[in-house]
Enzyme design. Structure first.
Site, PDB file in Angstrom:
ATOM      1  N   GLU A 151       0.986  -1.347   0.066  1.00 14.06           N
ATOM      2  CA  GLU A 151       0.141   0.141   0.255  1.00 14.06           C
ATOM      3  C   GLU A 151       0.857   1.059  -0.139  1.00 14.06           C
ATOM      4  O   GLU A 151       0.610   2.332   0.915  1.00 14.06           O
ATOM      5  CB  GLU A 151      -0.892   0.066   1.061  1.00 14.06           C
ATOM      6  CG  GLU A 151      -1.656  -1.096   1.271  1.00 14.06           C
ATOM      7  CD  GLU A 151      -2.881  -1.291   2.162  1.00 14.06           C
ATOM      8  OE1 GLU A 151      -2.800   0.078   3.081  1.00 14.06           O
ATOM      9  OE2 GLU A 151      -3.906  -2.079   1.844  1.00 14.06           O
ATOM     10  N   GLU A 192      -5.599  -8.492  -0.463  1.00 16.03           N
ATOM     11  CA  GLU A 192      -6.144  -8.033   0.645  1.00 16.03           C
ATOM     12  C   GLU A 192      -7.745  -7.517   0.343  1.00 16.03           C
ATOM     13  O   GLU A 192      -8.773  -6.857  -0.558  1.00 16.03           O
ATOM     14  CB  GLU A 192      -5.624  -7.155   1.433  1.00 16.03           C
ATOM     15  CG  GLU A 192      -4.705  -7.156   1.998  1.00 16.03           C
ATOM     16  CD  GLU A 192      -4.201  -6.082   2.800  1.00 16.03           C
ATOM     17  OE1 GLU A 192      -5.091  -5.241   3.603  1.00 16.03           O
ATOM     18  OE2 GLU A 192      -3.308  -6.328   2.368  1.00 16.03           O
TER      19      GLU A 192
HETATM   20  C1  BGP Z   1      -4.599  -2.801   4.649  1.00 15.39           C
HETATM   21  C2  BGP Z   1      -3.899  -3.047   5.382  1.00 15.39           C
HETATM   22  C3  BGP Z   1      -3.401  -4.361   6.209  1.00 15.39           C
HETATM   23  C4  BGP Z   1      -4.431  -4.630   7.374  1.00 15.39           C
HETATM   24  C5  BGP Z   1      -6.411  -4.510   6.062  1.00 15.39           C
HETATM   25  C6  BGP Z   1      -6.876  -3.939   7.543  1.00 15.39           C
HETATM   26  O1  BGP Z   1      -4.856  -1.731   4.528  1.00 15.39           O
HETATM   27  O2  BGP Z   1      -2.400  -3.499   4.319  1.00 15.39           O
HETATM   28  O3  BGP Z   1      -2.585  -4.409   7.126  1.00 15.39           O
HETATM   29  O4  BGP Z   1      -4.721  -4.858   8.776  1.00 15.39           O
HETATM   30  O5  BGP Z   1      -5.984  -3.103   5.578  1.00 15.39           O
HETATM   31  O6  BGP Z   1      -7.129  -2.874   7.836  1.00 15.39           O
HETATM   32  P1  BGP Z   1      -7.600  -2.590   9.761  1.00 15.39           P
HETATM   33  O7  BGP Z   1      -6.326  -3.764  10.386  1.00 15.39           O
HETATM   34  O8  BGP Z   1      -7.376  -1.164  10.443  1.00 15.39           O
HETATM   35  O9  BGP Z   1      -9.324  -3.122   9.984  1.00 15.39           O
END
Ligand code: BGP
Length: 491
Positions: A183, A389
């Site tokens: 990201e 993701e």
């Molecule tokens: C993305 C990241 C992850 C992950 C996901 C969910 O932006 O790459 O590392 O955690 O988001 O976000 P969160 O954990 O804040 O719910």
């Protein structure tokens, strides 16, 4: 359901949210180790007047859950077996840079770190899972920020080259798919973590957050990331001709819809896509530094200049595939102040979306937006796409049967996967779907355990207590069915 043979089904996690063992076997702190939630602006560092440098200073009143996380460092074998139980044929995690080069600027790597990942990747292979490995998932060694200012400093490119050279050499034959920077297009939203930048020559202004960085530093980091990404592709291909190197961007910003058909808003939506996604995607995939950035640099009052050699490198070494995260869409119009969090961009509420993830996070759910995103990306880049993701975080507790009836998660994945199939039917070359957080991990955004994404539950709580035992949620069985039938059970 149109899923091709060999489609990658699996899940994704990151070292800093899963492993814990933050100072074990030689590892030194990285940027996420000093934060409770990456959206926070108060890293556990402080300016030392005597040394004239920032140094580690954790807040004693905070629970840094990531320091232990879910103890993946010691439990990955049993966890990977649980993943294999769902039929995963691929699994994404990251290498914590600081396990291999603890401070980032050493000449020689740390053998214990290399051994650890060799064993983990071998274990994945033994269980029939293709490792999909992020080289940097918000894990820049802290020392590189406090000593050098981080990615705004071109020296980082050298340290990075050393690190990835070690990875491509040591993990040859074990890893085929590498992702460069997780990201990285969130650089301007989260300069400290996603950009790995810290302004160290004009620090300690008490009126500003500790992690404040100048726009010039942020754009210098952009410049260095473009060069480093191209060099990674080059090194990967030279050192391990069988490996494929992809970029990884947060692509919720692709599904940025205009609020109405006012032509001004159509343009505003296009600019939001450029300014949040394509400004990295275009150089990584098309090998160009987009001309639309010139205006932005002028408005930001910064100077960004690439040498001819750098432009040549960026042009020649584009990525082999494009991977991305997708959690939500958003709506924009002229004058709207676009915010953002780990879900992506936050603009105006979309009245047409029927689903919203439950309290307290309430991220809007837009499965059609994933189909749209896949189509837009494929039209623009004509590269294989990998969803690395997508998922939903819920506040969950075990019921009296020792499980969780997570119907909302089942509904969430079903709807998103149906849209992946639809995009493939549209002609998109999508190679895989890796669900985010197949086992509960520490939330990136909030630093909590309470926000759970897993098909597998982990007994750990926000105050840090818990046995760390694993339990299977009901969604585990549904994802297994989907994988076993290669998506056909969703028809
Ligand atoms: C993305 C990241 C992850 C992950 C996901 C969910 O932006 O790459 O590392 O955690 O988001 O976000 P969160 O954990 O804040 O719910």
């Amino acid at each position: 359901m149109a899923f091709p043979e060999g489609f990658l089904w699996g899940g994704a996690i990151a070292a800093n949210q899963y492993e814990g063992a933050w100072l074990e076997d030689g590892k030194q702190p990285n940027v996420t180790d000093v934060l409770v939630g990456i959206m926070n602006r108060d890293p556990g560092i402080a300016w030392n007047e005597e040394t004239g440098k920032y140094e580690l200073k954790l807040n004693p009143n905070k629970a840094y859950l990531s320091h232990t996380a879910v103890d993946g460092y010691h439990r990955y074998r049993e966890d990977l077996k649980l993943m294999a139980g769902m039929g995963f044929n691929s699994f994404r995690t990251s290498i914590a840079w600081g396990r291999i080069y603890p401070n980032g600027d050493e000449e020689e790597p740390n053998q214990a770190g290399i051994d650890f990942y060799k064993d983990m990747f071998s274990c994945m292979r033994e269980l029939g899972m293709e490792p999909v490995i992020t080289l940097s998932h918000y894990e820049t060694p802290l020392h590189l920020l406090t000593e050098y200012g981080g990615w705004s400093n071109p020296k980082l490119i050298e340290f990075w080259r050393r690190y990835v050279t070690t990875c491509f050499t040591e993990f040859k034959g074990l890893v085929k798919y590498y992702l460069t920077f997780n990201e990285v297009n969130a650089l301007f939203r989260m300069p400290f973590v996603a950009g790995g930048v810290l302004t160290i020559d004009n620090p300690a202004d008490p009126t500003k957050p500790v992690d404040s960085t100048t726009l010039q530093d942020q754009w210098d980091a952009y410049h260095n990331f473009l060069v480093a990404n191209a060099q990674t592709v080059k090194l990967g291909h030279e050192l391990d001709p069988d490996c494929k190197v992809g970029c990884m961007l947060t692509c919720s910003g692709v599904a940025t819809y205009p609020n109405n058909c006012n032509p001004v808003n159509i343009r505003v939506a296009m600019e939001a896509q450029r300014n949040n996604v394509f400004y990295f995607g275009d150089p990584f995939c098309l090998g160009i530094v987009p001309t639309y950035l010139k205006k932005r640099w002028r408005e930001d009052g910064v100077k960004v200049e690439f040498t001819d050699e750098e432009l040549e490198l960026i042009k020649k070494y584009t990525v082999d595939f494009f991977s991305f995260s997708y959690y939500r869409s958003t709506v924009v119009e002229a004058g709207v102040n676009l915010g953002g969090d780990t879900s992506g961009l936050t603009g105006i509420e979309n009245p047409y979306l029927v689903d919203k993830a439950p309290e307290p996070w309430k991220w809007p759910v837009d499965p059609d937006g994933l189909r749209y995103t896949l189509n837009v990306l494929y039209d623009r880049y004509h590269l294989p796409l990998l969803i690395v993701e997508n998922g939903v975080g819920l506040d969950e507790n075990l019921d009296e049967n020792g499980t969780i009836q997570d119907d909302f998660r089942v509904h969430y994945i079903e709807e998103h996967i149906k849209n992946v199939a639809a995009a493939i039917d549209d002609g998109v070359d999508c190679r895989g779907y890796l669900y985010w957080g197949p086992i509960d991990v520490v939330s990136a955004g909030t630093g909590e355990m309470k926000k759970r994404y897993g098909f597998v539950y982990v007994d750990r709580f926000n105050d840090g207590h818990g046995t760390l035992e694993r339990a299977i949620k009901q969604s585990y069985y549904r994802y297994k069915e989907i994988i076993e039938s290669n998506g056909a059970c969703l028809e």
